[in-house]
Design a protein around this motif. Structure first.
Motif, PDB file in Angstrom:
ATOM      1  N   THR A   1      33.444  37.653  -8.273  1.00  0.00           N
ATOM      2  CA  THR A   1      32.857  36.632  -7.404  1.00  0.00           C
ATOM      3  C   THR A   1      31.985  37.318  -6.374  1.00  0.00           C
ATOM      4  N   GLN A   2      30.835  36.798  -6.180  1.00  0.00           N
ATOM      5  CA  GLN A   2      29.878  37.357  -5.219  1.00  0.00           C
ATOM      6  C   GLN A   2      29.827  36.467  -3.995  1.00  0.00           C
ATOM      7  N   THR A   3      30.062  37.054  -2.811  1.00  0.00           N
ATOM      8  CA  THR A   3      29.985  36.306  -1.549  1.00  0.00           C
ATOM      9  C   THR A   3      28.661  36.567  -0.877  1.00  0.00           C
ATOM     10  N   LYS A   4      28.403  35.730   0.098  1.00  0.00           N
ATOM     11  CA  LYS A   4      27.106  35.828   0.762  1.00  0.00           C
ATOM     12  C   LYS A   4      27.132  36.730   1.988  1.00  0.00           C
ATOM     13  N   ARG A   5      28.293  37.197   2.435  1.00  0.00           N
ATOM     14  CA  ARG A   5      28.343  38.047   3.615  1.00  0.00           C
ATOM     15  C   ARG A   5      29.364  39.145   3.411  1.00  0.00           C
ATOM     16  N   GLU A   6      29.102  40.209   4.085  1.00  0.00           N
ATOM     17  CA  GLU A   6      29.958  41.362   3.980  1.00  0.00           C
ATOM     18  C   GLU A   6      30.619  41.621   5.342  1.00  0.00           C
ATOM     19  N   THR A   7      31.931  41.896   5.352  1.00  0.00           N
ATOM     20  CA  THR A   7      32.690  42.177   6.589  1.00  0.00           C
ATOM     21  C   THR A   7      33.411  43.502   6.427  1.00  0.00           C
ATOM     22  N   GLY A   8      33.802  44.051   7.551  1.00  0.00           N
ATOM     23  CA  GLY A   8      34.517  45.317   7.529  1.00  0.00           C
ATOM     24  C   GLY A   8      35.189  45.593   8.870  1.00  0.00           C
ATOM     25  N   THR A   9      36.116  46.520   8.962  1.00  0.00           N
ATOM     26  CA  THR A   9      36.824  46.907  10.185  1.00  0.00           C
ATOM     27  C   THR A   9      36.484  48.327  10.540  1.00  0.00           C
TER      28      THR A   9
END
Length: 741
Positions: A668-676
């Protein structure tokens, strides 16, 4: 080409050399090609004596030489002069054409050599003065030799040097050497044409142009003079052929009418004799009287020539008419060569005139650009000079071809009066000549016809036959039983462009009038037979030819065997390929190039040690013991038996296959990338410089332990260190800082 079928090279040369030497002894110089052609015609004319499929014996070769020399030594023979004219014209035409093409090839080769020498110059760097000087000298030398028919002297060198320095100064060499090979070659040719155009313009203005001839004006004058001379020759000999044709037709018609009158008189005598016999009734007397009447009729039917001369002084003998026919054939061949040259010269003349007018127009345009101006942009004037140089080179090629045709015409003029004509003005200037065809004045009811006929029946002048169905109408576009079809101009596309056999001469007239050449009339229709096209002089000839074309074609072929001059005149090379003058010339040129040596070439053959056969029989054995062993094996196998059985283990076994479908990989491809961003932990040692850092919090401390042998000392040291913790010595420890970003 070859004179004999599968001959030896020594035999060919020996026969030709003997013929040439024999004619030279008699005071006549003949070429090798003419000797070979005459020898070939001697063999073709007598296939009974000289079998073409057998080897020639020495006495047969001597007979060929003797007959060829006798034929070549004939004096005042229009047929022989026509053969000489055909060979000489073709030889001169091909030689001049080869010389012209060779001249153009040599010039192109010279230009290519200079261009390659200039383009392939290599330099270490752009500041190599010696290399640049050498390159500039090569360009200057190329420009000296580029202009066709140009002379070289000091004045020409100064003019070209000045023009080169103006168009392409030495400073431009640094840019020139950096170009690619194709760009260098293109700019070099453009430079040479511009320099040539500048020289031509200076010559027109009277301020230069040294070394350049007036090729434009001279070529235009040569083309006009040559065209006028050939036109006059064509007009003169067209009129001569017309006079010959009228005279020969008049002789044929006079003899035909005289023969018809004799036949009518003979029929009238027989009719009168029959009436007298019926009136008297005496058989014996009547028979005697009839025999006497027939004898009298026979006595009153004199031989051909004597009777005709007595009847009409203007009538001529058969030998004279045959001589006129040969002279007419000679004149028609000469006229045909003239018309061929006329077409080519008129085409070249039109090209030269167009080029001459274009040169004059370009010179006028350049003069208008540079007049009363101190300077002119090179982008405007250089293309004009380039155009002048290009057109001048085109003119040079046309002039070379024009000179070749002029030389061919001069060689042809040697046969203008190569024999003494026997036709006098008193005959063809007679006002009573109105016939233009062999059937003029012929009545339909006098037609005596047959399909074809024997050669003996037409040995006399004027004795020719007409078809029985004189009034039968020939329908166009209908195939007749003979396979011939009459084509009309209304139903046939490209009617006037169809290639005509026999050079457009009437085949019926050639056969029936003993070789008389009269042009056919395409307006009456064109006969198509075996995908070849023929034209006739009148409708009667068309009807006779359609009824039996093979008879006429066979007769023309036999006539060409007896008179080989018709082979080239009527283009019969498809019937006589070995007597083609073009092939004789081709062989002669090859022999001259090889200096009389036979054509040879180097060849080698490699033989493998072990040949690999394309088909190998695996059952073949050359060894007898191997064959014996195989025979014994076959005998033993005859007493053997093969048996088989099915067991339970093999019976109850089976093979199973199962197909498994592997799970698919899903994503699945999401539209935003997050990280810590985790905290960064830094650990270091404090107090190493003798001071305790203020506000420093001790998180962890550790003391180094010593080995087992010194544990006691370590305990004492620890006790002392704790007791004296307030001393001046700083406390050492490990500090860990946590930085949260």
């Amino acid at each position: 080409f070859i004179i004999f079928q599968q001959p030896k090279m020594e035999e060919i040369k020996d026969v030709v050399q003997k013929i040439v030497k024999g004619c030279a002894v008699a005071g006549i110089n003949v070429s090798d090609v003419l000797s070979a052609f005459v020898a070939r015609t001697v063999l073709e004319a007598d296939t009974t004596t000289f079998a073409l499929d057998k080897k020639k014996l020495p006495h047969q070769l001597d007979d060929v030489v003797v007959q060829s020399i006798e034929r070549l030594l004939n004096r005042d023979d229009p047929a022989l002069e026509m053969i000489k004219m055909q060979v000489d014209y073709d030889s001169t035409y091909l030689r001049e054409e080869e010389d012209a093409q060779k001249k153009l090839r040599l010039r192109n080769k010279m230009v290519a050599a200079h261009k390659m020498a200039i383009v392939e110059v290599e330099m270490i760097d752009a500041n190599d003065f010696e290399a640049l000087t050498t390159l500039y000298r090569k360009i200057f030398k190329f420009l000296l030799e580029f202009a066709p028919n140009s002379k070289t002297d000091k004045v020409v060198e100064r003019e070209i040097a000045a023009a080169l320095e103006s168009v392409f100064p030495r400073v431009g060499l640094k840019t020139f050497i950096q170009l690619s090979f194709e760009e260098k070659a293109t700019q070099l040719m453009e430079l040479s044409r511009i320099i040539l155009g500048i020289r031509l313009f200076n010559r027109e203005e009277g301020r230069g142009g040294a070394g350049l001839d007036n090729m434009d004006k001279d070529s235009n004058l040569l083309a006009n003079v040559l065209s006028q001379d050939i036109a006059m020759e064509v007009e003169f000999f067209s009129d001569a052929c017309s006079k010959y044709q009228k005279a020969i037709i008049k002789a044929h018609n006079q003899k035909r009418r005289r023969r018809y009158e004799q036949e009518m008189e003979e029929l009238q005598r027989r009719q009168e004799a029959k009436e007298r016999k019926d009136a008297d009734g005496d058989d014996e007397d009547d028979d005697a009287f009839a025999a006497a009447a027939l004898a009298a009729a026979a006595s009153q039917s004199p031989p051909k020539e004597v009777a005709l001369k007595v009847h009409d002084p203007n009538e001529v003998s058969d030998m004279v008419v045959e001589r006129w026919s040969k002279e007419l054939a000679n004149r028609r061949q000469y006229l045909g060569f003239l018309k061929t040259l006329q077409e080519e010269i008129n085409l070249s003349k039109s090209k030269i005139q167009q080029i001459y007018e274009k040169i004059q127009l370009e010179l006028v345009n350049v003069k208008a650009l540079v007049s009363n101006k101190n300077s002119v942009p090179k982008e405007v004037v250089y293309p004009r000079f380039d155009s002048i140089g290009t057109v001048w080179l085109q003119l040079y090629e046309e002039v070379v071809i024009m000179i070749a045709r002029s030389n061919t015409f001069q060689a042809l003029c040697k046969y203008r009066l190569s024999f003494n004509p026997t036709l006098t003005e008193n005959y063809y200037m007679d006002g009573s000549i109105k016939e233009v065809s062999l059937i003029d004045g012929y009545e339909a009811n006098t037609a005596r016809g047959r399909d074809g006929g024997s050669a003996e029946a037409k040995d006399d002048v004027g004795r020719y036959d007409l078809p029985d169905s004189f009034d039968e109408e020939i329908l166009p576009d209908v195939m007749y039983p003979s396979g011939a079809t009459l084509l009309s101009v209304m139903t046939t596309p490209d009617f006037m462009l169809l290639p005509l056999e026999f050079q457009g001469y009437c085949p019926w007239t050639i056969v029936e009038a003993r070789g008389l050449l009269i042009p056919g009339k395409p307006a009456l229709g064109i006969v198509r037979y075996q995908n070849l096209y023929y034209v006739c002089d009148h409708n009667i000839a068309i009807k006779a030819f359609i009824r039996n074309p093979d008879y006429f074609l066979k007769d023309i072929r036999q006539r060409a065997l007896r008179n080989p001059e018709y082979i080239h005149l009527l283009r019969l090379q498809r019937w006589f390929p070995s007597a083609s003058i073009a092939k004789l010339l081709q062989y002669h040129d090859m022999e001259m190039q090889n200096k009389g040596q036979p054509l040879t070439k180097d060849a080698s053959t490699g033989t493998p040690t072990h040949f690999v056969d394309t088909y190998i029989d695996i059952n073949y054995h050359w060894n007898e013991w191997e064959l014996r062993r195989r025979a014994l094996k076959v005998v033993n196998l005859k007493g053997c038996r093969t048996s088989s059985q099915q067991t339970d283990e093999s019976h109850f076994k089976r093979d199973n296959d199962t197909q498994v479908y592997e799970p698919r990989t899903n994503g699945t491809q999401t539209k935003r990338e997050t990280g810590t961003n985790p905290p960064i932990v830094t650990t270091y040692i404090t107090g190493l410089r003798g001071k305790v850092a203020p506000r420093a919090e001790q998180k962890d401390s550790r003391y180094y332990e010593l080995n087992n042998s010194r544990k006691k000392e370590a305990k004492d040291f620890k006790a002392d260190f704790q007791a004296n913790s307030t001393s001046v010595y700083p406390k050492v420890g490990v500090v860990t800082l946590k930085l949260d970003l």
